[in-house]
Design a protein around this motif. Structure first.
Motif, short mmCIF file in Angstrom:
data_model
loop_
_atom_site.label_atom_id
_atom_site.label_comp_id
_atom_site.label_asym_id
_atom_site.label_seq_id
_atom_site.Cartn_x
_atom_site.Cartn_y
_atom_site.Cartn_z
N LYS A 128 0.71 -1.24 0.19
CA LYS A 128 -0.65 0.06 0.08
C LYS A 128 0.94 1.26 -0.32
O LYS A 128 0.05 1.80 -0.54
N ALA A 129 2.01 1.16 0.57
CA ALA A 129 2.87 2.64 0.52
C ALA A 129 3.02 2.46 -0.68
O ALA A 129 3.80 3.95 -1.64
N LEU A 130 3.70 1.46 -1.34
CA LEU A 130 4.12 1.83 -2.78
C LEU A 130 2.94 2.40 -3.63
O LEU A 130 3.28 3.12 -4.95
N VAL A 131 1.73 1.62 -3.10
CA VAL A 131 0.95 2.40 -4.37
C VAL A 131 1.00 3.92 -4.27
O VAL A 131 0.07 4.67 -5.30
N GLY A 132 0.62 3.92 -2.78
CA GLY A 132 0.77 5.61 -2.59
C GLY A 132 1.34 6.04 -2.96
O GLY A 132 1.36 7.58 -3.57
N GLU A 133 2.37 5.78 -3.26
CA GLU A 133 4.12 7.08 -3.35
C GLU A 133 3.75 6.62 -5.35
O GLU A 133 4.17 8.03 -5.49
N LEU A 134 3.37 5.69 -5.67
CA LEU A 134 2.88 6.21 -7.09
C LEU A 134 1.78 7.23 -7.14
O LEU A 134 2.07 8.05 -8.38
N HIS A 135 0.65 6.91 -6.55
CA HIS A 135 -0.51 7.96 -7.38
C HIS A 135 -0.11 9.40 -6.80
O HIS A 135 -0.07 10.08 -7.33
N GLN A 136 0.69 9.56 -5.58
CA GLN A 136 1.67 11.06 -5.11
C GLN A 136 2.47 11.07 -6.63
O GLN A 136 2.26 12.46 -6.56
N MET A 137 2.87 10.65 -6.87
CA MET A 137 4.54 11.13 -7.63
C MET A 137 2.87 11.42 -9.29
O MET A 137 3.44 12.55 -10.36
N LEU A 138 2.43 10.94 -9.68
CA LEU A 138 1.43 10.94 -11.10
C LEU A 138 0.27 11.74 -10.39
O LEU A 138 0.48 12.21 -11.49
N HIS A 139 0.29 11.56 -9.46
CA HIS A 139 -0.62 13.47 -9.21
C HIS A 139 0.16 14.36 -9.10
O HIS A 139 -0.34 15.18 -9.61
N THR A 140 1.76 14.07 -8.75
CA THR A 140 2.39 15.87 -9.04
C THR A 140 2.27 16.52 -10.48
O THR A 140 2.18 16.93 -10.64
N ILE A 141 2.36 15.29 -11.03
CA ILE A 141 3.12 15.62 -12.34
C ILE A 141 1.97 15.93 -12.89
O ILE A 141 2.59 16.85 -13.76
N ALA A 142 0.46 15.36 -13.05
CA ALA A 142 -0.26 15.36 -13.48
C ALA A 142 -0.77 17.03 -13.15
O ALA A 142 -1.68 17.30 -13.84
N GLN A 158 -1.39 12.80 -19.31
CA GLN A 158 -1.50 11.11 -19.98
C GLN A 158 -1.09 10.46 -18.25
O GLN A 158 -1.66 9.53 -17.59
N ALA A 159 -0.43 11.86 -17.06
CA ALA A 159 0.10 10.94 -15.84
C ALA A 159 -1.42 11.55 -14.65
O ALA A 159 -2.01 10.30 -14.13
N ARG A 160 -1.73 12.23 -15.28
CA ARG A 160 -3.82 12.24 -14.98
C ARG A 160 -4.40 10.65 -15.19
O ARG A 160 -5.05 10.45 -14.62
N GLN A 161 -4.23 10.57 -16.89
CA GLN A 161 -5.25 9.06 -16.82
C GLN A 161 -4.33 8.23 -15.75
O GLN A 161 -5.16 7.03 -15.52
N LEU A 162 -2.98 7.94 -16.02
CA LEU A 162 -3.25 6.78 -15.15
C LEU A 162 -3.23 6.58 -13.90
O LEU A 162 -3.47 6.00 -13.32
N GLU A 163 -3.70 8.68 -13.45
CA GLU A 163 -3.95 8.25 -11.69
C GLU A 163 -4.93 8.05 -11.42
O GLU A 163 -5.68 7.54 -10.81
N GLN A 164 -6.00 9.00 -12.31
CA GLN A 164 -7.28 8.34 -12.31
C GLN A 164 -7.42 6.56 -12.47
O GLN A 164 -8.29 6.00 -11.78
N ARG A 165 -7.21 5.68 -13.16
CA ARG A 165 -6.77 4.63 -13.07
C ARG A 165 -6.39 3.75 -12.01
O ARG A 165 -6.99 3.31 -11.52
N LEU A 166 -5.48 4.69 -11.50
CA LEU A 166 -4.87 3.28 -10.61
C LEU A 166 -5.57 4.23 -9.25
O LEU A 166 -5.80 3.40 -8.19
N ARG A 167 -6.45 5.16 -9.20
CA ARG A 167 -7.77 5.38 -8.01
C ARG A 167 -8.61 4.34 -8.21
O ARG A 167 -8.63 4.02 -7.01
#
Length: 119
Positions: free
Chosen positions: A45-59, A73-82
């Motif tokens: 879960k920590a890695l999932v959260g880290e991925l989410h935060q990085m993509l959110h920041t880029i987006a 593209q970062a936003r699309q990945l972030e939304q799919r991750l959510r």
């Protein structure tokens, strides 16, 4: 009455643009590093959260600095991750499918992050 423009605004904005552009390779490297440590059959879960935060920041910041498609593209990945994060149980194949998209994004961004199209 006309509003005075801060004479240094555009110079500071340009400095931030250059700084953002210079940070893209390291950011992609961090995404790649987290991805390598990610286990689709038992995601941390920590890695999932880290991925989410990085993509959110880029987006949230990429378009401001002229990297519109990188941000989209970062936003699309972030939304799919959510969506994946919303479920208690996610099949390993679903995580793997998402990771393929992340890998493609990182490879593209490492080649030309300021491109105006994503394949």
């Amino acid at each position: 009455m006309a509003t005075l423009i801060d004479q240094d605004f555009f110079a500071r904005l340009n400095e931030l643009n250059v700084k953002f552009a210079a940070s893209v390779p390291a950011t992609m490297g961090r995404l790649r590093d987290v991805r390598v440590r990610f286990a689709p059959d038992s995601p941390d879960k920590a890695l999932v959260g880290e991925l989410h935060q990085m993509l959110h920041t880029i987006a949230g910041s990429a378009a401001t600095f002229g990297f519109r498609v990188l941000g989209q593209q970062a936003r699309q990945l972030e939304q799919r991750l959510r969506v994946l994060m919303a479920f208690d149980t996610v099949q390993a194949q679903d995580w793997e499918n998402w990771m393929v998209c992340l890998d493609e994004y990182v490879a593209w961004a490492e080649t030309n992050p300021k491109a105006d199209q994503y394949p």
